[in-house]
Structure formats: C-alpha cells, structure tokens
Design an enzyme around this catalytic site. Sequence first.
Site, PDB file in Angstrom:
ATOM      1  N   ASP A 469      37.135  33.368  44.175  1.00  0.00           N
ATOM      2  CA  ASP A 469      37.607  33.832  45.322  1.00  0.00           C
ATOM      3  C   ASP A 469      37.709  35.453  45.294  1.00  0.00           C
ATOM      4  O   ASP A 469      37.335  36.082  46.391  1.00  0.00           O
ATOM      5  CB  ASP A 469      38.825  33.295  45.763  1.00  0.00           C
ATOM      6  N   GLU A 539      31.318  27.148  48.424  1.00  0.00           N
ATOM      7  CA  GLU A 539      32.095  26.043  48.612  1.00  0.00           C
ATOM      8  C   GLU A 539      32.515  25.686  49.733  1.00  0.00           C
ATOM      9  O   GLU A 539      33.302  26.318  50.489  1.00  0.00           O
ATOM     10  CB  GLU A 539      33.356  26.081  47.530  1.00  0.00           C
TER      11      GLU A 539
END
Length: 895
Positions: A469, A539
């Site tokens: 992230d 994702e």
Amino acid sequence: MRGNMGRLSAALAICANAFAATVSSEFLVASAGDVAIIPGWHLQSVTRVPDNMTALSAPGADISSWYRVGARGTVMAGLIENGVYNETDVFFSDNMESVANPSIFDKPWLYREEFTLNPATGQYFTLKTHGITSKADIYLNGVLVTKSDQQQGSYGGNQYDLTDHVKKGANCLLIRAYPTNYLRDFAMGFVDWNPYPADNGTGVWRHVDLAQTGAVSMSPLRIIHNFAAPKNEPVKVTLRTDLINHESIDHRVVVSGTITGPDGHEVAQFNEAFALTSNGKETVALNVTIPNPAIWWPATWGEQPLYTVQADAIMQEPRKTVSDSSNRRQFGIRHVSSNLNRFNDTEFFVNGERFQVIGAGYGPDIFLRFDVEKVRTMFRYMLDMGLNTVRLEGNQEHPELYDLADQMGLMVLAGWECCDKWEAWEYNHDANGVKWSESDYPIAGAAMLHEAEMMQSHASMLGFLVGSDYWPNNKATEVYLDALKAMDWPNPIIASASKRGYPKALGPSGMKMDGPYDWVPPNYWYNDQQGAAFGFGSELGAGVGTPEMGSLKKFMSDADLDTLWKEPDAKLYHMSRYDSQFYDRSIYNKALFARYGKPASLEDYIIKTQMADYEATRAQFEAYSTQQNASRPATGLIYWMLNGAWPNLHWQLFDYYLSPMGAYYGTKVGARLEHVAYDYENQSVWLINHSLEKKGDRQILVDLIDGNGRKISSEKVKATTNPLSSKVVTSLGAVDQIKDIAFLRLILTDSKTEEVLSRNVYWLSPTIDELDWSESDWFYTPVAKFVDYTKLKELNTATLKASVNVLKTPSGDGLTHAEVVLENQSSSPAVFIRLNAVNALSQQDIAPVYWSDNYVTLWPKEKVRVTVAFPEDIQRSLIEITGRNVKKMSLEIHK
Ligand SMILES: *[C@@H]1O[C@H](CO)[C@@H](O)[C@H](O)[C@H]1NC(C)=O
Ligand SMILES: *[C@@H]1O[C@H](CO)[C@@H](O)[C@H](O)[C@H]1NC(C)=O
Ligand SMILES: *[C@@H]1O[C@H](CO)[C@@H](O)[C@H](O)[C@H]1NC(C)=O
Ligand SMILES: *[C@@H]1O[C@H](CO)[C@@H](O)[C@H](O)[C@H]1NC(C)=O
Ligand SMILES: *[C@@H]1O[C@H](CO)[C@@H](O)[C@H](O)[C@H]1NC(C)=O
Ligand SMILES: *[C@@H]1O[C@H](CO)[C@@H](O)[C@H](O)[C@H]1NC(C)=O
Ligand SMILES: *[C@@H]1O[C@H](CO)[C@@H](O)[C@H](O)[C@H]1NC(C)=O
Ligand SMILES: *[C@@H]1O[C@H](CO)[C@@H](O)[C@H](O)[C@H]1NC(C)=O
Ligand SMILES: CC(=O)N[C@H]1CO[C@H](CO)[C@@H](O)[C@@H]1O
C-alpha cells in the site's frame, strides 16, 4: 473450544509416554558438502519447563512432557498436529475466538532437537536459519549461539558458525521463539483478510539447516544470462557464488560442475580455480555457454524446459577433496522485464512479448501449514481458470512453491506486506505499525537478502514489490536495493502496489490500488475510473467468493446459516477481521436483494450468491481482457484474492476445502485464451485473443432470447483474431427490445474445424446498474439504481435430460474422467445449471474437481457436453444437478 487448558493437560500426559527422547546414532551430516534439515522438534512453552536454557539445551535433558512436531511449523500448527486442538472444531462457527487464550501464547515457545555429529579437524559446521517468527535465541549444547536481536523476523535467514560448539556424539539445538506482534515485528501477517491465529504465527515456521563443509564453503549459485528474446542463438550463462574461507591460511579451490538440460543430458561443464586469502570472502563468476537453449514460457504460451546446475568447491591441497557442494538448482532460459507506458502504468514483457498479468492474490494457511500437494492443486486451479500470475503479498512461503511455479508455468509476483510493521513509515497514516528505528533496517536487509537468494534463479519470478500500500522510505529502499543487487536480482523491482508515492531510486510503481474490494456491478469494469479496466490493478475485485452449501455446512452452525441469509447486515466471523470494513456483507447483500430479490430460503440465497459471484468475476476478467490493447491498455489485474487462509465467506475463487464455485467458473469463462465477451456499458461484443499461436478464421454467433426462450435477435459474424489483442466485432442492437429479462449467448467457433472455442451466456435486463462514481470510496463505488433480475424466479421450469459416461483416463494424471451430456428438452432456457460431483457414501462434495465448464445456461433444445476429472473412484460418485429453473437430479455413474 472453551476449556482448552484441560485438553492441553490431557495431551501432555499422552505425550509423556509416546515421545521419550531418542537420539539417532546416525550422523545428521557426515562429510563436507552435506546439508541436513533438522528433521523434527520437541516443542514446549517456557512456562512448562525449568527456566534454564543452558540445562535444557544440553543433550539428555528431560523432555518427556514435550510435544513432537515436524521439521517446520508454528506453535499452533504443532499443537494441532498433536491433537491439542482439532482443526474441524477450531474452524467451526466462532470457536476460534475462544482458543485465543493469551496466557498460552504471550510467552516464548521452545523448539529442541538432539542429533549426532562427527566433528573432525578441518570440518566446519554452519547453522542456517530461514526465518523464525517473531525472533529467537538459539542455543547449542548449553552455549548461546545467537540472540533475538540478531535472529529476527519471519524472513530473517542467517548463518551461524557452530564449529567451536559441536561435539562428537549427541548435540542439542534449542530455539527460544518469542511471541509475535504484527505491529512490532517483521512477521507474516494477515492484515484485514481474516481473524489472526492465536499464536500470531510464532515459531520455527521454516526449516533450519545444518551444513558441514571443509575449509571453504560456497553460497547457493546465482544464475544470470544474456537471453532477451527467442533468436536461435547460444545463451551465455554466468554463475555466481560467494566463497568463504573459514581458515586463517590462504586456500585455492576449484569450482567445478555441470548444467544438465531439460532432457537430462549434460549441456555444459565448468571448472575454474580461485584463490582465497586467509578468512577471505570472494564473490566469483563462471561463464558457460548453452548452444541451443530451450526457452521457458508461461503455461499459456509454451513449454517449461528447466535446466539444472550443480557445483562442488574442491580443495586442491594437500589433496583434492570436496569442501562444499551447492544444492542442485533449476533455472529457465527466459527474459522478464517491465516498464512504465505513457500513462505511467506498469506493463510486463516475457520473452519480449507483452504479458498482460491475469492473476490473483495468494493467502497462506492461517496456521502457516504448507502442503505442497495443496499448493499444486491451487496452481492447477489457477491455470484451469486461465490465470497466469500469483501475487504473494508478504507471504513468500517456501522454496517448493517456486519450484512448482517453474514447473507449471505460473508467474510469481512476490513482495512485502502492507500495513503493520512492514509499512510503518512516517507518512503512512492508514496503519498502526510501530515506526522503524535504526535497528530495524538490518533486519529488513537480512530478510531481503535471504528471499532474493531463494527466488533469484526461478524462471517463474515476474517481479518483487518492495512495498504494497505504501512505498519504502529512501533508506529502506537503499537497503532493499543493495540486497537485491548483491543477489544478482534479474527481474523487475517495483516500489509498491499503489500510486500513492514512490522513492526516487525506483520511480513510480505504475500499479493502481483504487479498489474495489467490495461489491460493484459488472458494468463497473467497463469504465474509466477507479478500478475499471485500464492500467494495472494490483488488488481488486467485487468482494465475491461465496462457498457452496456443502462447504458452508462444514464451518457454519445452523444459527450461523440462518444469520447468513436472514440478516443481511450481520457481522460474520468468517468474513474479514472484526475491525475491518469487510466484517459484514451489507454492501453485497443490499445489491443481491435488490437485483435478484429477497431470498426465500438458505438454498435460494446460495444460488443467488452464486449467480451474482459468477457475473462479478466474469465481468472483471472480461473487461480487463477486452482492454488489453486499448488506447490506455489494461496491463494487468490481480483478483483479490485467490483463496482464503481458513474457511472464508468471500475474497476467493475456490473455498478452503478446494471446492470451486460461482466465482471460479465466472473467472474461468472470463479469462479464456480465446473468447467472446459482452460489454454491458457499450453493448458491444468483443473478440479476445491472449494466445501466441492459435490462428485462423473465426465465427461468432450472437443470440438473444427472452425468458420464455423466444428469439429477440440473432446474428452471425465472421472475424479473424489478431495477436494479443481484442476488438469489437459487433454490437447488440436489440437491448431496447428486452422487456424484463433476456439471455444472451455468444459462441465462438473456428470456421474451419467448427470447434467451439468459447461459449458464454449472460442474463440481461433492459437497463444496467447505475454507478454513483462521485460517491466512490477506497473499497467500492455505490450503485444509485440497481438492475432488476427478479423475473428469474418466474422462469418456467425447464426439463433437462442428463447422462454421464466414463471416459478413458489419459495416462498418468491419476484422475477419474467422465463426461456429462446435458440436454434441454424445454422451449425455455435452462438457467445456471450447477454440476456437483459427490461422494456417494459420505455425501461430501468431491474436491479437487476439474469441470471443463459449469454453472451453464442452456438454450431451448440445446445440448451441451462438459467433462470432469477428479481423484475419487468413479463407482462411488454421484453427479448432482441443480439450477435456477431445473429440478434437482442425481446421476449415478456406471462404468
Ligand atoms: C542452569 O543449568 C546449568 C547446567 O545444568 C547449571 O550449571 C546452572 O547453575 C543452572 N543455572 C541456574 C540459574 O540454575
Ligand atoms: C476432529 O473432530 C471431528 C469432529 O468434530 C472428528 O471427526 C475428527 O476425527 C477430529 N480430528 C482429529 C484429528 O481428531
Ligand atoms: C498478535 O498481534 C496483535 C497486533 O497485530 C497484538 O495485538 C496481539 O496481542 C498479538 N497476540 C499475541 C498472542 O501476542
Ligand atoms: C563472464 O561474463 C560476464 C558477463 O557477461 C563478464 O562481465 C565477465 O567478464 C565474464 N568473465 C569471464 C571470466 O569471462
Ligand atoms: C508520469 O510520472 C512522471 C514522474 O512522476 C510525471 O512527471 C508524469 O507527469 C507522469 N505522467 C502521466 C501521464 O501521469
Ligand atoms: C487492438 O487490436 C485490434 C486488433 O489488432 C485492433 O483492431 C484495435 O484497433 C486495437 N485497439 C487499439 C485501441 O489500438
Ligand atoms: C464502445 O464501442 C465502440 C465501438 O462500437 C468503441 O469505439 C468504443 O471505444 C467503445 N467504448 C468503450 C468504453 O469501450
Ligand atoms: C492470436 O494472436 C496470435 C499472436 O499473438 C496470432 O498468431 C494468432 O493468429 C491470433 N489468433 C487468431 C485466431 O488469429
Ligand atoms: C432434442 C430435444 O429433446 N428437444 C426437445 C426440446 O424441448 C422441446 C419442448 O419441450 C421438445 O419438443 C423437443 O423434442
């Protein structure tokens, strides 16, 4: 699992008799070049033994009350192995919640093993760790070899010189593994995917090796070569290894070995002398040429020829003796690269061909148990679905995973984990990891070195993401890059899986992480915002993956199942972790109830979920496929996720018991190599070609019927496909003639052979879901107005004729093969027919199971043949048939 302490004591008593300490009289390692895995451990909590590591790590200590476990495993895995906990019970309902008795897991656990050695002058002993969670003290024969400030992290692979501490005869190795906190330690966590295991994965989860060498040892070989694209030219291979001289005199060694080709024949030899100064360390290189290299390809594009290299380090004086041997290492001749295109999206190339990543995110077992056969099945499922890449976010598993991927032609996108400790950067305000201090950098560096060394030579490696992230800060980036460079990393290195920022040294990641993770409608993907089909989605998915009934009943109580369909907003223990956005199914259920109608029963809820899940995954994979060569191309997607760490209700393409379901077959249709797909937004029909070879003229049939089976429109289109591209071949003009519900069937055939290459049926309503893009969140985009599929429940019941025939088993796959012929005898379509192979005795679903197609919709009078393969005895199996508008039937199988 309340009252588990009682069971713990009971199990202890059993252990006392079963496992008295025994030491094999055979040497664990006997000569230079030997490496042995510590074959098993005795396991116990520090709270249950005398607090004296010196005494406990001496051979002969009393371990009669300890558990016996295998060569690698976390504490929980070991306790399950010993029957302290029963996996079936632990996974049932919310039982796992009460297993988490902190008093058992908040103190260190000990792993102890005795073995026999035969030390001699000139022989050196090295202990090799590959990661112990969260950190460990290591003792040998009463001596502290290393402390937990050194041996840290799930990937901390280190080497310790044991030569001065080993003894002739019995030796004892003792590891004290400290409890794990994901926010503080470099561990292997689960972020928001599922509840955490009670021990947070603490323990010797990877093998520990003991190596014996002569004066000079060598590291695993690293392999680089100059192959870039197929050209019929010889390939120059460079082998690199680090030689260490363990003695304070100069030595000369010859590194000598061979490379064998895919057919087992030797293709090259090498032999070169190197001088090492007293206690010196030298990185050396050997060059060899492979004259007619066989090229390794991802599974959909070709074969996976693998070469094997083996080398010995041979001392020259006083006489020629082997000092160390490298493990056999396999490698493939292939080239992988990546770059940013003009939109700053990452695109990958394999052997010079543009490689659209069609992948999914892997989850390890919740107790980190590793069953190579289970992983093989999972990879086989991936290839069966048309996926070409597995993403490992912080879960690099074991070397066997990469061997499998090499052999099977599946690409691997490895990398570090998001959130927790791994991404505790000053600029990450999304997660609570304990920020890095000076002492953390060497730990992370050791982890990167070790994982890069393990992965370096594998043909299947597509790249390594040093962040997920968030991107690593400049200092961590430097540590990671130095380690990758030291290990001759030949593949792409990517800053993170998102576009939040990047370190200068790496540049933009070119991957977007803009959701969705929760339900969005099929037409979402055919847009130009958020996670829609453009660029690289690292994702993303519509949050689907509901298991079928047979699996649900294994882990949900009757009360849980009632809650599942009657309380759409309920918190559910088998969803994401309790503090996650994804702890309930309210976004999903809101759409399901609105589009398919409020469920009337559990069965009704399940079939509706399967239809919704199928629609969701198919649209996602189709949209990314249609846009593979768009003006802003969809360069790749990683479906979130492939599988669950435990019995899970979402984020998976097959369930924990390896049963495929709606999400699986939606993917399998959507990711087909050659395919025709319908774009809901644009009403266009796309011809898709992911293949490098399949050639020829194609014909596409486009048929639209209403719910009663009456024709609305019908069209036949001729086309040719183009290399790795997609194009619109026609448009569905008749959408405005749909009254309430309609079915669209697309059939792609090879004009010459008339072989059906793809058959694909949609249920459509006159409208599409209306997205409210301005209200998009990081995890989904809400729908302002849902489509109406409720007419599905008013379809006439279709009469289905079905038969099953046993087929000859192709040699060697060990599976039972059969075909099922389905014939719709009605004038209405037979909608969403599910075929399920069941064990007739246990009534359990058979898994793994490989259907050529499933969850199929038949046109009036249409006859469809599907094949199935599974590992069980055909005579004891049944095929169960259910569907949206067919009566349940069960087919017996006769030889
Ligand atoms: C621990 O055990 C060793 C070896 O048996 C012994 O010499 C030592 O005194 C013990 N230490 C303590 C604190 O009991
Ligand atoms: C675990 O429990 C289930 C039933 O609850 C039982 O069928 C199974 O045999 C048990 N497993 C083991 C390994 O004891
Ligand atoms: C597991 O890690 C979490 C932090 O992610 C922590 O709150 C918890 O206490 C840990 N559990 C144990 C048994 O250490
Ligand atoms: C081996 O090949 C590498 C890479 O091509 C080159 O840099 C090096 O000089 C070569 N070494 C020898 C000894 O030929
Ligand atoms: C791509 O990234 C570079 C570097 O951050 C930036 O200068 C450039 O504007 C970006 N281009 C696009 C199309 O976003
Ligand atoms: C994609 O490829 C097809 C077939 O080669 C071509 O017709 C189409 O124009 C391409 N798309 C774009 C946006 O270039
Ligand atoms: C819609 O279809 C037309 C061709 O029919 C095509 O030119 C256009 O790019 C498509 N739009 C999208 C978003 O795919
Ligand atoms: C699909 O693309 C490949 C090249 O990538 C091409 O050789 C092949 O002809 C295409 N398939 C068809 C049916 O045209
Ligand atoms: C091939 C076949 O069995 N077709 C049947 C399909 O259903 C219609 C209507 O029920 C029958 O008339 C056909 O014989």
